[in-house]
Design an enzyme around this catalytic site. Structure first.
Site, mmCIF file in Angstrom:
data_model
loop_
_atom_site.group_PDB
_atom_site.id
_atom_site.type_symbol
_atom_site.label_atom_id
_atom_site.label_comp_id
_atom_site.label_asym_id
_atom_site.label_seq_id
_atom_site.Cartn_x
_atom_site.Cartn_y
_atom_site.Cartn_z
ATOM 1 N N ASP A 1 -10.619 2.883 2.151
ATOM 2 C CA ASP A 1 -10.912 2.360 3.496
ATOM 3 C C ASP A 1 -11.659 3.377 4.367
ATOM 4 O OD1 ASP A 1 -10.045 -0.253 3.322
ATOM 5 O OD2 ASP A 1 -8.023 0.170 4.041
ATOM 6 N N LYS B 1 0.807 -1.227 0.000
ATOM 7 C CA LYS B 1 0.000 0.000 0.000
ATOM 8 C C LYS B 1 0.845 1.285 0.000
ATOM 9 C CE LYS B 1 -4.139 -2.005 2.078
ATOM 10 N NZ LYS B 1 -5.184 -1.831 3.090
HETATM 11 P P1 NAP Z 1 -1.575 -4.082 11.136
HETATM 12 O O1 NAP Z 1 -1.170 -2.829 10.456
HETATM 13 O O2 NAP Z 1 -0.678 -5.263 11.123
HETATM 14 O O3 NAP Z 1 -1.852 -3.696 12.689
HETATM 15 C C1 NAP Z 1 -2.219 -4.690 13.610
HETATM 16 C C2 NAP Z 1 -2.663 -4.027 14.903
HETATM 17 O O4 NAP Z 1 -3.216 -5.062 15.735
HETATM 18 C C3 NAP Z 1 -1.533 -3.373 15.697
HETATM 19 O O5 NAP Z 1 -2.029 -2.206 16.298
HETATM 20 C C4 NAP Z 1 -1.192 -4.449 16.725
HETATM 21 O O6 NAP Z 1 -0.650 -3.946 17.916
HETATM 22 C C5 NAP Z 1 -2.558 -5.011 17.002
HETATM 23 N N1 NAP Z 1 -2.529 -6.371 17.559
HETATM 24 C C6 NAP Z 1 -2.079 -7.506 16.969
HETATM 25 N N2 NAP Z 1 -2.242 -8.559 17.800
HETATM 26 C C7 NAP Z 1 -2.788 -8.067 18.931
HETATM 27 C C8 NAP Z 1 -3.199 -8.653 20.162
HETATM 28 N N3 NAP Z 1 -3.074 -9.962 20.379
HETATM 29 N N4 NAP Z 1 -3.761 -7.858 21.093
HETATM 30 C C9 NAP Z 1 -3.913 -6.540 20.882
HETATM 31 N N5 NAP Z 1 -3.549 -5.922 19.737
HETATM 32 C C10 NAP Z 1 -2.998 -6.678 18.781
HETATM 33 O O7 NAP Z 1 -2.981 -4.608 10.634
HETATM 34 P P2 NAP Z 1 -4.158 -3.733 9.969
HETATM 35 O O8 NAP Z 1 -3.960 -3.678 8.501
HETATM 36 O O9 NAP Z 1 -4.282 -2.463 10.731
HETATM 37 O O10 NAP Z 1 -5.426 -4.675 10.200
HETATM 38 C C11 NAP Z 1 -5.989 -4.840 11.505
HETATM 39 C C12 NAP Z 1 -7.271 -5.664 11.395
HETATM 40 O O11 NAP Z 1 -8.259 -4.948 10.672
HETATM 41 C C13 NAP Z 1 -7.075 -6.999 10.668
HETATM 42 O O12 NAP Z 1 -7.744 -8.001 11.410
HETATM 43 C C14 NAP Z 1 -7.769 -6.801 9.353
HETATM 44 O O13 NAP Z 1 -8.382 -7.988 8.868
HETATM 45 C C15 NAP Z 1 -8.852 -5.791 9.712
HETATM 46 N N6 NAP Z 1 -9.247 -4.991 8.538
HETATM 47 C C16 NAP Z 1 -10.504 -5.128 8.061
HETATM 48 C C17 NAP Z 1 -10.909 -4.394 6.968
HETATM 49 C C18 NAP Z 1 -12.312 -4.548 6.447
HETATM 50 O O14 NAP Z 1 -12.562 -4.161 5.294
HETATM 51 N N7 NAP Z 1 -13.231 -5.050 7.220
HETATM 52 C C19 NAP Z 1 -10.021 -3.506 6.345
HETATM 53 C C20 NAP Z 1 -8.727 -3.371 6.860
HETATM 54 C C21 NAP Z 1 -8.344 -4.135 7.962
HETATM 55 P P3 NAP Z 1 0.939 -3.741 18.107
HETATM 56 O O15 NAP Z 1 1.230 -2.376 17.577
HETATM 57 O O16 NAP Z 1 1.135 -3.875 19.567
HETATM 58 O O17 NAP Z 1 1.631 -4.839 17.332
#
Ligand code: NAP
Length: 284
Positions: free
Chosen positions: A107, A71
């Site tokens: 998004d 991205k």
């Molecule tokens: P990302 O950039 O990898 O960020 C992951 C985040 O989750 C970080 O803040 C991380 O915290 C936190 N995290 C991971 N494991 C954790 C745990 N066990 N307990 C608490 N916090 C935890 O991922 P992202 O792209 O932001 O995506 C996050 C989620 O949103 C994913 O599940 C994704 O499927 C979902 N999403 C959905 C859509 C949709 O269209 N519905 C769109 C985008 C994303 P740390 O900083 O401490 O590592």
């Protein structure tokens, strides 16, 4: 045959890409709309991504969606970026207009559209929001909520420093970081609680907050869509608290791309079922 008569081609780029639901969704909409066109997955290697995106202008591909980890490359490869892409510094959609490559991020719209089916802008203007997470999804949530003009946004993240950094970058008094250790207190007083973290996603531990302690009139919005009912959503439902899952956002963030690529609105109907079938087939 002139270029204008060709069926439109679009797709999604990522590394890996086999898990993406976008081809299922866009192909469903193409069929429903009776449009000639195709939407396919493109495997793009991260070390080759900038060059691949820059050459889009020299093809007849109408545009592409971009998923992890490309991205930022997509954003940097473009000639111009829309306001929504600039807010996040990342693009999930690239398209060509008048020979220029445009970076966009759907998004923000995708997050806001389902929320606006549950709360009016007026209700939102008086709401206190808690965001959990500080990754890419959280950035989109922050961008969308700031455009909606919410009075108070609190953000907490497992790694406190990342929450503080995101808030520092925004530099707004109404948006502040809360230490992870205090998250449950914030859950008890927020009107809207958003899980933008990966916790609760299939293969990850459940989010370590108790949704049952939220206010009776609160809304819990979990961005995760695999599984469709996360432990957070299940607990909230048990306590009679309103919930919104990530499937609605997944569909809503794809709609603007479909319009940009194929020049028509994505038809309504059947998309959630098509996605559920693809997810339950176990290929994604
Ligand atoms: P990302 O950039 O990898 O960020 C992951 C985040 O989750 C970080 O803040 C991380 O915290 C936190 N995290 C991971 N494991 C954790 C745990 N066990 N307990 C608490 N916090 C935890 O991922 P992202 O792209 O932001 O995506 C996050 C989620 O949103 C994913 O599940 C994704 O499927 C979902 N999403 C959905 C859509 C949709 O269209 N519905 C769109 C985008 C994303 P740390 O900083 O401490 O590592």
């Amino acid at each position: 045959m002139s270029g204008a008569a060709l069926p439109k081609l679009a797709g999604v780029c990522g590394w890996p890409i086999h898990h993406s639901l976008s081809p299922v969704l866009h192909s469903h909409w193409l069929r429903q709309a009776g449009l000639r066109g195709a939407y396919v997955p493109f495997m793009v290697k991260p070390w080759d991504a900038r060059r691949a995106f820059e050459t889009l202008k020299r093809t007849t591909i109408a545009g592409v969606n971009v998923t992890l980890p490309l991205k930022t490359d997509a954003f940097l490869a473009a000639d111009e970026a829309t306001e929504d892409a600039q807010r996040i510094g990342a693009a999930n959609c690239l398209y060509v207009r008048r020979g220029r490559l445009i970076a966009h991020n759907t998004d923000l719209e995708g997050f806001a559209a389902p929320l606006l089916t549950r709360r009016t802008p007026q209700q939102l203007s008086g709401a206190t929001v808690l965001i959990i997470g500080a990754g890419g999804a959280a950035r989109a949530v922050v961008g969308a909520l700031l455009s909606l003009g919410l009075p108070e946004i609190v953000l907490t993240n497992r790694t406190d420093a990342k929450a503080e950094e995101l808030v520092r970058q925004a530099g707004l008094p109404s948006f502040y970081a809360l230490p992870w250790a205090e998250r449950q207190t914030a859950v008890r007083r927020a009107d809207i609680i958003i899980n933008a973290s990966s916790a609760g996603m299939s293969g990850y531990p459940a989010l370590d907050v108790d949704a049952r302690e939220a206010e009776a009139g609160a809304l819990i919005y979990d961005l995760i869509y695999v599984p469709e009912v996360t432990p957070l959503i299940a607990d909230a439902r048990d306590a009679g608290i309103e919930t919104l899952g990530g499937l609605d956002m997944l569909i809503a963030q794809a709609r603007p791309s479909f319009r940009l690529f194929f020049g028509a609105d994505a038809p309504n109907g059947g998309e959630a079922e098509v996605l559920r079938a693809a997810l339950s087939s176990g290929t994604r």
